[in-house]
Design an enzyme around this catalytic site. Structure first.
Site, short mmCIF file in Angstrom:
data_model
loop_
_atom_site.label_atom_id
_atom_site.label_comp_id
_atom_site.label_asym_id
_atom_site.label_seq_id
_atom_site.Cartn_x
_atom_site.Cartn_y
_atom_site.Cartn_z
N ASN A 197 8.25 -0.03 -6.75
CA ASN A 197 9.61 -0.26 -7.26
C ASN A 197 9.74 -0.04 -8.76
O ASN A 197 10.74 0.49 -9.24
CB ASN A 197 10.12 -1.64 -6.86
CG ASN A 197 9.28 -2.75 -7.44
OD1 ASN A 197 8.07 -2.61 -7.62
ND2 ASN A 197 9.90 -3.86 -7.73
N GLY A 232 2.87 -6.78 -4.62
CA GLY A 232 3.39 -6.11 -3.43
C GLY A 232 3.95 -7.13 -2.45
O GLY A 232 4.32 -8.24 -2.83
N THR A 264 4.31 -9.84 0.71
CA THR A 264 3.59 -11.07 1.05
C THR A 264 2.56 -10.82 2.15
O THR A 264 1.44 -11.34 2.09
CB THR A 264 4.60 -12.17 1.43
OG1 THR A 264 5.37 -12.47 0.25
CG2 THR A 264 3.93 -13.44 1.91
N THR A 274 0.92 -8.04 2.85
CA THR A 274 -0.23 -7.32 2.29
C THR A 274 -1.08 -8.27 1.46
O THR A 274 -2.32 -8.23 1.51
CB THR A 274 0.24 -6.13 1.40
OG1 THR A 274 1.30 -5.47 2.07
CG2 THR A 274 -0.88 -5.16 1.13
N GLU A 289 1.02 -11.27 -6.80
CA GLU A 289 2.46 -11.37 -7.12
C GLU A 289 3.20 -10.77 -5.94
O GLU A 289 3.15 -9.56 -5.72
CB GLU A 289 2.77 -10.57 -8.40
CG GLU A 289 2.06 -11.07 -9.64
CD GLU A 289 2.45 -12.48 -10.01
OE1 GLU A 289 3.56 -12.90 -9.66
OE2 GLU A 289 1.63 -13.17 -10.63
N CYS A 292 11.71 -7.30 -7.63
CA CYS A 292 11.33 -8.57 -7.01
C CYS A 292 12.12 -9.73 -7.61
O CYS A 292 12.18 -10.81 -7.03
CB CYS A 292 9.84 -8.81 -7.16
SG CYS A 292 9.31 -8.70 -8.87
N GLU A 308 0.83 -13.92 -14.18
CA GLU A 308 0.54 -12.83 -15.08
C GLU A 308 1.23 -13.14 -16.41
O GLU A 308 1.90 -14.14 -16.56
CB GLU A 308 1.08 -11.52 -14.50
CG GLU A 308 0.43 -11.16 -13.19
CD GLU A 308 0.83 -9.78 -12.67
OE1 GLU A 308 2.04 -9.50 -12.63
OE2 GLU A 308 -0.07 -9.00 -12.32
P1 NDP Z 1 3.17 -3.27 -0.25
O1 NDP Z 1 2.59 -4.62 -0.07
O2 NDP Z 1 3.44 -2.46 0.95
O3 NDP Z 1 2.25 -2.37 -1.18
C1 NDP Z 1 1.84 -2.73 -2.48
C2 NDP Z 1 0.58 -1.95 -2.83
O4 NDP Z 1 -0.48 -2.40 -1.97
C3 NDP Z 1 0.70 -0.45 -2.60
O5 NDP Z 1 -0.07 0.23 -3.56
C4 NDP Z 1 0.12 -0.30 -1.22
O6 NDP Z 1 -0.31 1.00 -0.93
C5 NDP Z 1 -1.03 -1.29 -1.27
N1 NDP Z 1 -1.51 -1.73 0.03
C6 NDP Z 1 -0.90 -1.65 1.24
N2 NDP Z 1 -1.71 -2.15 2.22
C7 NDP Z 1 -2.85 -2.55 1.61
C8 NDP Z 1 -4.06 -3.16 2.07
N3 NDP Z 1 -4.27 -3.43 3.36
N4 NDP Z 1 -5.02 -3.45 1.17
C9 NDP Z 1 -4.83 -3.21 -0.15
N5 NDP Z 1 -3.71 -2.61 -0.64
C10 NDP Z 1 -2.72 -2.30 0.22
O7 NDP Z 1 4.47 -3.47 -1.13
P2 NDP Z 1 5.53 -2.37 -1.53
O8 NDP Z 1 4.85 -1.23 -2.23
O9 NDP Z 1 6.38 -2.09 -0.34
O10 NDP Z 1 6.37 -3.14 -2.65
C11 NDP Z 1 7.43 -3.98 -2.36
C12 NDP Z 1 6.99 -5.42 -2.38
O11 NDP Z 1 6.46 -5.75 -3.65
C13 NDP Z 1 8.14 -6.38 -2.17
O12 NDP Z 1 7.76 -7.37 -1.25
C14 NDP Z 1 8.36 -6.98 -3.54
O13 NDP Z 1 8.93 -8.25 -3.54
C15 NDP Z 1 6.98 -7.01 -4.08
N6 NDP Z 1 7.00 -7.09 -5.53
C16 NDP Z 1 6.63 -8.27 -6.12
C17 NDP Z 1 6.68 -8.42 -7.49
C18 NDP Z 1 6.23 -9.68 -8.15
O14 NDP Z 1 5.99 -9.64 -9.36
N7 NDP Z 1 6.10 -10.78 -7.45
C19 NDP Z 1 7.18 -7.32 -8.35
C20 NDP Z 1 7.53 -6.14 -7.61
C21 NDP Z 1 7.45 -6.04 -6.25
P3 NDP Z 1 0.69 1.98 -0.11
O15 NDP Z 1 1.81 2.29 -1.03
O16 NDP Z 1 -0.14 3.14 0.20
O17 NDP Z 1 1.12 1.23 1.11
#
Ligand code: NDP
Length: 480
Positions: free
Chosen positions: A150, A226, A228, A230, A248, A282, A461
């Site tokens: 994002n 990412g 929750t 994951t 996060e 987020c 963080e």
């Molecule tokens: P994901 O959890 O799908 O992915 C985040 C990252 O983790 C990506 O690089 C992804 O790779 C990787 N990933 C996926 N599966 C695995 C695994 N099994 N093991 C290790 N890494 C993995 O999230 P999104 O990219 O869809 O992002 C959106 C989410 O992020 C929302 O839920 C949002 O709320 C959260 N977010 C939270 C923030 C915070 O500060 N709390 C800030 C911004 C976003 P790939 O892209 O290849 O799937």
């Protein structure tokens, strides 16, 4: 067709198995580049190069590490337009947003942690007549940083900057959906003289590269942003190895508007806090609670303003919203609009895909959407949608609104609008969230702790919290 490469041992490399994944421009819905579909072998190579680089980097004086990081930041800043356009092409966000928010913030992240490390003092505890304790904080070693799509370069640098500043070597994985600016960063690192192996950027799928990073016994800490689910997967794998984890995760943030608020400010900021970056931040407030005396007036003004927000291709200077990040994500967001209607909600504006003309006709655009008439505990109001969809709900008392605001599994951020100091204090104190903004939204001081409670994450963080995470404390006692 542009081919993105991994950055390992200071070199741009094709993935070991030479397999690639399509990278789609969401504003046009077409493939425009190919990225490495990396494997555990690539992670292994990166770990080997990081292992070799660690003794040198961790023993490099802080100010020399800082100077290289500032050079990286300066090069990005000098190429701001190019980086902003690349971010926008990869993610679908308006170029103006990438130019004013994403890239400047990536520059700030690098500069902030380059200087913060120089003010990061060790603690000392004197025991009268007994002796003195002093605590050293050394880098952990090799750490992993995994970031989402994002705010691609913004969140990528938010993790790697404190890790590098603290003297760690880093294996980092950007989201496979938005890899371009991380790739450009690898070119900049080489130009700025970052020693080979200090930062390794591996592109590819989460369940391959992210998983291999999480499982690797030599990667001693994982900083992840990412979803929750994951985060839970990563925690399950990392726990038996006792890795340090910073997670996060998702949010379903409340935006609470009291009748005594500054109406115009609350209104204009709520438009932003609902729909900035197509609602894919987020920290966006997706559940808007409005005190009943101003409910109808606020609703009318909010709907009128949002209905006029221009959804357009990212380089349109008038675009308030660009494309959402991918077709599956667009379909997921729109499926929540259908769910909301099934759950008894009324769509006041938006709720549909926008079809632009010409080359953008296959892009992934959604009208900003406002829904009312839903129960606070229905799925639409409990699950993270992460798109341009908000709900509005009236409330009568502080206790009632806090009950509704605190009812989700999440607790990341919240916003409160009131001119009454007691109300502001009381709500801020009782709300279940790691971050509360009063009469504002997204005002960020990089020194403050950033993160959520409940299923929004573990750890914080920002500022010294991040430097503490990326270092291992050792207490030494000397008897007097
Ligand atoms: P994901 O959890 O799908 O992915 C985040 C990252 O983790 C990506 O690089 C992804 O790779 C990787 N990933 C996926 N599966 C695995 C695994 N099994 N093991 C290790 N890494 C993995 O999230 P999104 O990219 O869809 O992002 C959106 C989410 O992020 C929302 O839920 C949002 O709320 C959260 N977010 C939270 C923030 C915070 O500060 N709390 C800030 C911004 C976003 P790939 O892209 O290849 O799937």
């Amino acid at each position: 067709m542009k081919y993105i490469k991994n950055y390992i041992a200071g070199e741009l490399q094709a993935p070991t198995l030479n397999q690639h994944i399509d990278n789609v421009d969401p504003s046009r819905g077409v493939v425009y580049s190919q990225i490495p579909d990396s494997s555990a072998e690539d992670v292994e190579k990166a770990v080997e190069s990081a292992e070799k680089a660690f003794p040198g980097w961790s023993n490099t004086p802080k100010d020399e590490r800082a100077a290289i990081m500032i050079k990286i930041a300066d090069i990005i800043e000098s190429r701001l337009k190019e980086f902003a356009e690349a971010e926008s092409l990869d993610n679908g966000k308006p170029v103006s947003l990438a130019s004013h928010v994403d890239i400047p913030r990536a520059v700030s992240n690098l500069k902030f942690f380059a200087t913060a490390i120089q003010h990061f003092a060790a603690e000392s505890h004197y025991m009268e007549g007994v002796g003195v304790n002093y605590t050293t904080r050394k880098p952990i070693g090799i750490v992993g940083c995994i970031s989402p799509w994002n705010l691609p370069l913004y969140l990528f640098t938010w993790k790697i900057a404190p890790a590098l500043a603290a003297g760690n070597c880093v294996i980092a994985k950007p989201s496979e959906i938005t890899p371009m600016t991380a790739f450009m960063l690898s070119e900049v690192c080489a130009e700025a003289g970052l020693p080979a192996g200090v930062l390794n950027i591996i592109h590819g799928l989460g369940h391959k590269v992210g998983d291999a990073m999480t499982r690797h016994p030599k990667i001693k800490a994982i900083s992840f942003t990412g979803g929750t689910n994951t985060g839970a997967t990563i925690a399950k794998i990392a726990a038996p190895m006792f890795k340090k984890l910073s997670l996060e995760l998702g949010g379903k943030n409340p935006n609470i508007i009291f009748a005594d608020c500054d109406f115009d400010k609350a209104l204009s900021t709520t438009v932003r806090s609902s729909f900035a970056n197509q609602g894919q931040i987020c920290l966006c407030g997706s559940r808007i609670f409005i005190e009943r005396p101003i409910y109808e007036k606020f609703k009318e003004a909010f709907v009128a303003k949002v209905a006029k927000s221009k959804v357009s291709y990212p380089s349109d200077p008038e675009a308030k919203l660009g494309a959402v990040v991918s077709k599956p994500h667009m379909e997921k967001v729109l499926s929540y609009v259908d769910l909301a209607v099934e759950e008894g909600g009324t769509v006041l504006t938006g709720g549909t895909q926008v079809k632009l003309d010409g080359e953008y006709s296959e892009g992934f655009y959604i009208r900003p959407t406002i829904i009312e008439g839903l129960a606070y505990d229905c799925r639409t109001n409990q699950e993270e949608i992460f798109g341009p969809v908000v709900t509005i709900t009236p409330f009568d008392t502080i206790d009632e609104v806090l009950m509704m605001a605190n009812s989700t599994e999440y607790g990341l951020a919240s916003t409160v609008w009131t001119e009454n100091l007691n109300t502001a204090h009381s709500v801020a104190d009782r709300i279940h969230a790691g971050i509360v903004w009063v009469n504002s939204w997204l005002v960020r001081d990089l020194r403050t702790p950033f993160g959520g409670v409940k299923n929004s994450g573990v750890g914080r963080e920002g500022g010294f919290e991040a430097l503490r995470f990326f270092t291992e404390p050792k207490n030494i006692f000397i008897k007097s």
